[in-house]
Design a protein around this motif. Structure first.
Motif, PDB file in Angstrom:
ATOM      1  N   UNK A 142     -12.819 -17.004 -13.747  1.00 53.90           N
ATOM      2  CA  UNK A 142     -12.739 -16.458 -12.469  1.00 53.90           C
ATOM      3  C   UNK A 142     -13.871 -16.575 -11.652  1.00 53.90           C
ATOM      4  N   UNK A 143     -15.170 -16.407 -12.230  1.00 53.36           N
ATOM      5  CA  UNK A 143     -16.169 -16.555 -11.273  1.00 53.36           C
ATOM      6  C   UNK A 143     -16.228 -17.901 -10.880  1.00 53.36           C
ATOM      7  N   UNK A 144     -16.058 -18.885 -11.480  1.00 51.80           N
ATOM      8  CA  UNK A 144     -16.134 -20.382 -10.909  1.00 51.80           C
ATOM      9  C   UNK A 144     -15.067 -20.558  -9.766  1.00 51.80           C
ATOM     10  N   UNK A 145     -13.699 -19.916 -10.130  1.00 58.20           N
ATOM     11  CA  UNK A 145     -12.933 -20.132  -8.899  1.00 58.20           C
ATOM     12  C   UNK A 145     -13.449 -19.659  -7.763  1.00 58.20           C
ATOM     13  N   UNK A 146     -14.079 -18.420  -7.982  1.00 56.82           N
ATOM     14  CA  UNK A 146     -14.419 -17.269  -6.764  1.00 56.82           C
ATOM     15  C   UNK A 146     -15.576 -18.130  -6.174  1.00 56.82           C
ATOM     16  N   UNK A 147     -16.452 -18.672  -6.820  1.00 58.02           N
ATOM     17  CA  UNK A 147     -17.439 -19.629  -6.271  1.00 58.02           C
ATOM     18  C   UNK A 147     -16.947 -20.662  -5.246  1.00 58.02           C
ATOM     19  N   UNK A 148     -16.194 -21.323  -5.847  1.00 60.41           N
ATOM     20  CA  UNK A 148     -15.276 -22.618  -5.263  1.00 60.41           C
ATOM     21  C   UNK A 148     -14.679 -21.946  -3.781  1.00 60.41           C
ATOM     22  N   UNK A 149     -13.932 -20.736  -4.131  1.00 63.62           N
ATOM     23  CA  UNK A 149     -13.199 -20.240  -3.004  1.00 63.62           C
ATOM     24  C   UNK A 149     -14.100 -19.674  -1.609  1.00 63.62           C
ATOM     25  N   UNK A 150     -15.053 -19.276  -2.156  1.00 63.26           N
ATOM     26  CA  UNK A 150     -16.135 -18.599  -1.214  1.00 63.26           C
ATOM     27  C   UNK A 150     -16.883 -19.717  -0.488  1.00 63.26           C
ATOM     28  N   UNK A 151     -17.149 -20.849  -1.093  1.00 64.82           N
ATOM     29  CA  UNK A 151     -17.805 -22.058  -0.414  1.00 64.82           C
ATOM     30  C   UNK A 151     -16.943 -22.913   0.284  1.00 64.82           C
ATOM     31  N   UNK A 152     -15.541 -23.002   0.072  1.00 62.07           N
ATOM     32  CA  UNK A 152     -14.490 -23.493   0.785  1.00 62.07           C
ATOM     33  C   UNK A 152     -14.363 -22.828   2.002  1.00 62.07           C
ATOM     34  N   UNK A 153     -14.307 -21.523   2.080  1.00 63.95           N
ATOM     35  CA  UNK A 153     -13.828 -20.420   3.033  1.00 63.95           C
ATOM     36  C   UNK A 153     -15.218 -20.733   3.999  1.00 63.95           C
ATOM     37  N   UNK A 154     -16.415 -20.757   3.544  1.00 63.12           N
ATOM     38  CA  UNK A 154     -17.526 -21.038   4.448  1.00 63.12           C
ATOM     39  C   UNK A 154     -17.523 -22.358   5.131  1.00 63.12           C
ATOM     40  N   UNK A 155     -17.000 -23.318   4.445  1.00 68.31           N
ATOM     41  CA  UNK A 155     -16.997 -24.895   5.227  1.00 68.31           C
ATOM     42  C   UNK A 155     -15.693 -24.436   6.162  1.00 68.31           C
ATOM     43  N   UNK A 156     -14.835 -23.977   6.119  1.00 71.38           N
ATOM     44  CA  UNK A 156     -13.646 -23.695   6.790  1.00 71.38           C
ATOM     45  C   UNK A 156     -14.152 -23.068   8.217  1.00 71.38           C
ATOM     46  N   UNK A 157     -14.942 -22.221   8.093  1.00 74.94           N
ATOM     47  CA  UNK A 157     -15.573 -21.331   9.085  1.00 74.94           C
ATOM     48  C   UNK A 157     -16.429 -22.249   9.916  1.00 74.94           C
TER      49      UNK A 157
END
Lengths: 129, 235, 224, 212
Positions: free
Chosen positions: B214-229
């Motif tokens: 979960x924490x790995x996926x969370x980390x990935x999700x946060x980073x991809x959202x930041x890139x999208x922004x």
């Protein structure tokens, strides 16, 4: 502002625990018919359905009436508000939740214990919620 | 979870756990260390505990994470915390749906119907509702700062009312879950661990594995959202 | 304490006064109660329905009637554009407490009305322990008012106000709804007052917890 | 003689991650008038709302101190009067009822009923004081807003487009308020009217983002 948050958190914690205490001592007591008769309050009685005695569904009053024997082999008439419970026929034992009143046990709920339901691995932490 | 070794380690760990959970034989009288005891009435169906329970656990972890990031957003007004809060909640919703679906499939085979309104089924249903409400609220607010504030407040309020489900549920409903045994204690959402030691080991290994995943996926999700922004702001 | 509470009371008085003049919430509430009760009467008819189901239906009526009226307190300020005006004359906590009290009075009178109509119109709904029943109505109103007020404050800032209200409040209110339904059932079963104490304890702590968290968080919602 | 100061410290506001303005800093003292100008959409109203505590800034602070003591943001409203087109009165109440209501909710201790009537006279809506606000014209509503903003004798008076919807006579009343208030407190006006800007000691043009 800080103080407000601290006081607030303490109040919340105290009252969550206060609510939890009611959970601790709220479980409906397990007992037998003799004691249920004496107490007159809501209890749970475990026992078995007496198949040889009559049981009937009174559609007019919406009650299901049957006889049940508790673990001390005391027999009692049980009046259930509502229809026949699920899996009633195949149940190995039943638990009646209700109170003793006017010569009969008035159940608000019947739990049926079927082999497939209850003899589990006794472990599922489905969630800590 | 930055280094590659950690990632490979986690993948290996989960693979081992899954293999053990699926392949270890179930026998009536276990003798060897890898043999699970057979449970009458559950048999092979008992294996769900290694997957379903960790998923349900993860949704709870995700909800707590979303709430904590919500609180930190309110304290700092830094929108990055809001981004983390949504990411946590998004993954939480996914795990919540997975846990509900697996649980309800299992219930069909073990209890005869997909849904029985058992206390724990009800609590996961409520959690699903809370997640749903959280995202419904977010979609109804245009301004990002306002959206972040309102959803953080909602998550916190939902969070403080959750303990009440724990007190209320067992008073109202009867439990079907394994572990209930018809006794009032087992009807509650919190359950004792009564398991064979080797099952317990695999179970906890799986719990740990899912939490790390979960924490790995969370980390990935946060980073991809930041890139999208970032991409959006460059356009 | 004087400075702290007086503004809240005047916010409450302002809302009551305004409600009497405009009947924003009252009309909707009353119409809903009448419609819902009539529907229940039609569908129950002469059939025999268990008291369990009847006490459930009572709270379903109350929950949805509340839905149609309780969010008005904040939504009406937002619609009339008076939110900023109110922000400039009172502390957030005063506004919250004033509105909370207003919602409480509104829901309590609604609940008493619904309960009386329900007992009169549905013959099978017999209350054997009135003390439990009325205590449930009172504490249930406290709990409903506390959670509906903060949810209403959130809703008022969102775009789709009407549809969102039940969605957000249902998961928050579910534990309290289950508790009041259970307590009502105890009242119809003729339980002793002490048997329902656990239920009351839950209702009281729920109210205190929700009001406290509302006071802590309301400032964030109230000021954009 | 710094009885009263208002300090804006590097204010920044974003909406949807779009910067409206950034690093706005200034300090105002008792007896000063400050004007904020700028095109439509330049963030005049946003800045004014932040100064009044209606909006929270993305970054930065607004500090107000009265008689040397810093005022807690929660009770800033006691020292502040605000007039703006988007500030509405309660339609279902009459003019005098609105004022009395505000006084009571504010918790004013002195007898403010007399003050309220005096203000209604000053803005020439005394005759219609018992009519519901919904029947007022937009100019009358604007006059009532002035009465409401001055009721508690605030030290800081903030006005957003003060002369909108007003006729000659109304504008004259506003001008006299401006003239009187700049002697006893801080005055902030967000406007594009050249006439109003003339009264200001300092002007912040949000198009140029600097103090002039």
């Amino acid at each position: 502002m800080k103080l407000k948050i601290i006081i607030g958190s303490v109040v919340i914690a105290v009252f969550v625990i206060f609510g939890a205490i009611s959970f601790m001592n709220s479980n409906v007591e397990y007992t037998d018919f003799a004691k249920a008769e004496k107490l007159g309050k809501k209890v749970q009685v475990k026992g078995a359905w007496l198949r040889n005695k009559e049981s009937q569904l009174d559609t007019k009053s919406g009650q299901f009436i049957f006889y049940m024997k508790d673990d001390n082999n005391k027999e009692e008439k049980v009046i259930l508000e509502g229809g026949k419970p699920n899996n009633f026929e195949i149940a190995t034992s039943i638990v009646a939740k209700g109170r003793y009143k006017d010569g009969a046990f008035h159940a608000s709920e019947i739990l049926t214990k079927c082999p497939s339901k209850y003899e589990g691995d006794a472990s599922a932490v489905k969630k800590t919620l | 979870m930055k280094s590659t070794t950690a990632k490979i380690g986690l993948v290996l760990w989960l693979t081992l756990v899954i293999c053990a959970a699926i392949l270890f034989p179930m026998v009536p009288a276990p003798e060897k260390w890898y043999e699970f005891p057979i449970i009458p009435g559950l048999e092979e169906k008992a294996r769900i505990i290694f997957f379903h329970v960790p998923m349900a656990w993860t949704t709870v972890v995700a909800f707590v994470a979303a709430m904590i990031y919500g609180i930190r957003f309110l304290m700092t007004k830094n929108l990055d915390y809001d981004l983390r809060s949504v990411s946590a909640a998004g993954l939480g919703t996914m795990f919540c749906i997975l846990a509900t679906v697996t649980g309800s499939l299992w219930a069909k085979f073990n209890w005869g119907s997909f849904w029985n309104w058992d206390p724990r089924e009800t609590s996961i249903f409520v959690l699903l509702l809370i997640y749903g409400a959280y995202f419904a609220l977010r979609s109804a607010v245009d301004v990002e700062e306002k959206r972040a504030t309102l959803s953080a407040v909602y998550a916190i309020i939902a969070g403080v009312t959750v303990p009440f489900f724990i007190f209320v549920m067992p008073r109202i409903m009867t439990g079907l879950h394994p572990g209930s045994k018809g006794d009032p204690q087992g009807a509650g959402p919190v359950v004792q661990f009564k398991m064979a030691p080797n099952m317990l080991l695999v179970f906890f290994a799986s719990l740990l594995g899912f939490t790390l995943l979960y924490f790995w996926l969370f980390n990935l999700k946060v980073r991809s959202s930041r890139l999208e922004l970032q991409q959006q702001s460059q356009e | 304490m004087k400075v702290f509470s007086a503004p809240a009371i005047h916010v409450f008085l302002k809302d009551s006064h305004s409600e009497i003049r405009t009947r924003y919430a009252l009309n909707a509430l009353l119409m809903f109660v009448v419609t819902a009760l009539a529907l229940v009467l039609f569908s129950v008819g002469n059939d025999v329905v268990g008291t369990d189901v009847l006490s459930g239906i009572l709270w379903v009526i109350i929950f949805f009637s509340g839905m149609s009226g309780l969010s008005r307190t904040f939504v009406s300020e937002e619609e009339r554009g008076t939110t900023a005006t109110l922000q400039l004359i009172a502390r957030p906590t005063s506004v919250l407490l004033g509105k909370l009290f207003f919602n409480f009075v509104l829901i309590l009178s609604l609940n008493v009305l619904v309960a009386v109509l329900y007992i009169v119109m549905i013959n099978r709904f017999v209350i054997l322990t009135p003390s439990i029943f009325w205590a449930t109505i009172f504490l249930g109103s406290c709990a409903l008012a506390s959670s509906s007020t903060i949810i209403a404050a959130i809703i008022a800032k969102a775009n789709t106000k009407g549809t969102l209200y039940p969605v957000l409040s249902f998961p928050i209110m579910l534990p309290l709804l289950l508790t009041v339904m259970n307590a009502t059932r105890l009242a119809t079963e003729g339980a002793a007052f002490s048997e329902a104490l656990g239920e009351f304890q839950i209702l009281v702590s729920y109210t205190v917890v929700v009001v406290t968290i509302s006071i802590l968080l309301f400032g964030f919602v109230w000021k954009d | 003689m710094n009885h009263l100061t208002l300090t804006a410290g590097s204010l920044k506001k974003e909406f949807n991650r779009r910067v409206i303005f950034d690093s706005i800093s200034f300090t105002l003292h008792e007896g000063e008038a400050f004007a904020i100008t700028g095109r439509n959409g330049s963030g005049k109203s946003t800045l004014v709302k932040i100064l009044c505590g209606l909006l929270s800034p993305t970054k930065g602070t607004v500090r107000v101190s009265v008689e040397g003591k810093e005022v807690n943001a929660e009770i800033l409203f006691r020292h502040l009067g605000f007039v703006a087109p988007y500030l509405n009165m309660y339609d279902e109440f009459s003019g005098i009822e609105n004022l009395m209501l505000f006084g009571k909710i504010r918790g004013l201790e002195n007898n403010f009923a007399g003050d309220a009537e005096e203000l209604l006279r000053q803005f020439n809506i005394f005759e219609r004081r018992h009519d519901e606000v919904r029947t007022y014209s937009s100019g009358m509503k604007q006059r009532l807003k002035f009465a409401a903003a001055l009721l508690h004798r605030p030290e800081i008076l903030v006005m957003d487009e003060p002369t909108s919807n007003l006729d000659e006579e109304g504008i004259a009343a506003v001008r006299s308020v401006i003239a009187e208030h700049r002697r006893r407190g801080i005055l902030i006006i967000a406007t594009n009217e050249k006439e109003d800007v003339k009264y200001a000691d300092a002007v912040l043009n949000l198009d140029e983002r600097k103090l002039r």
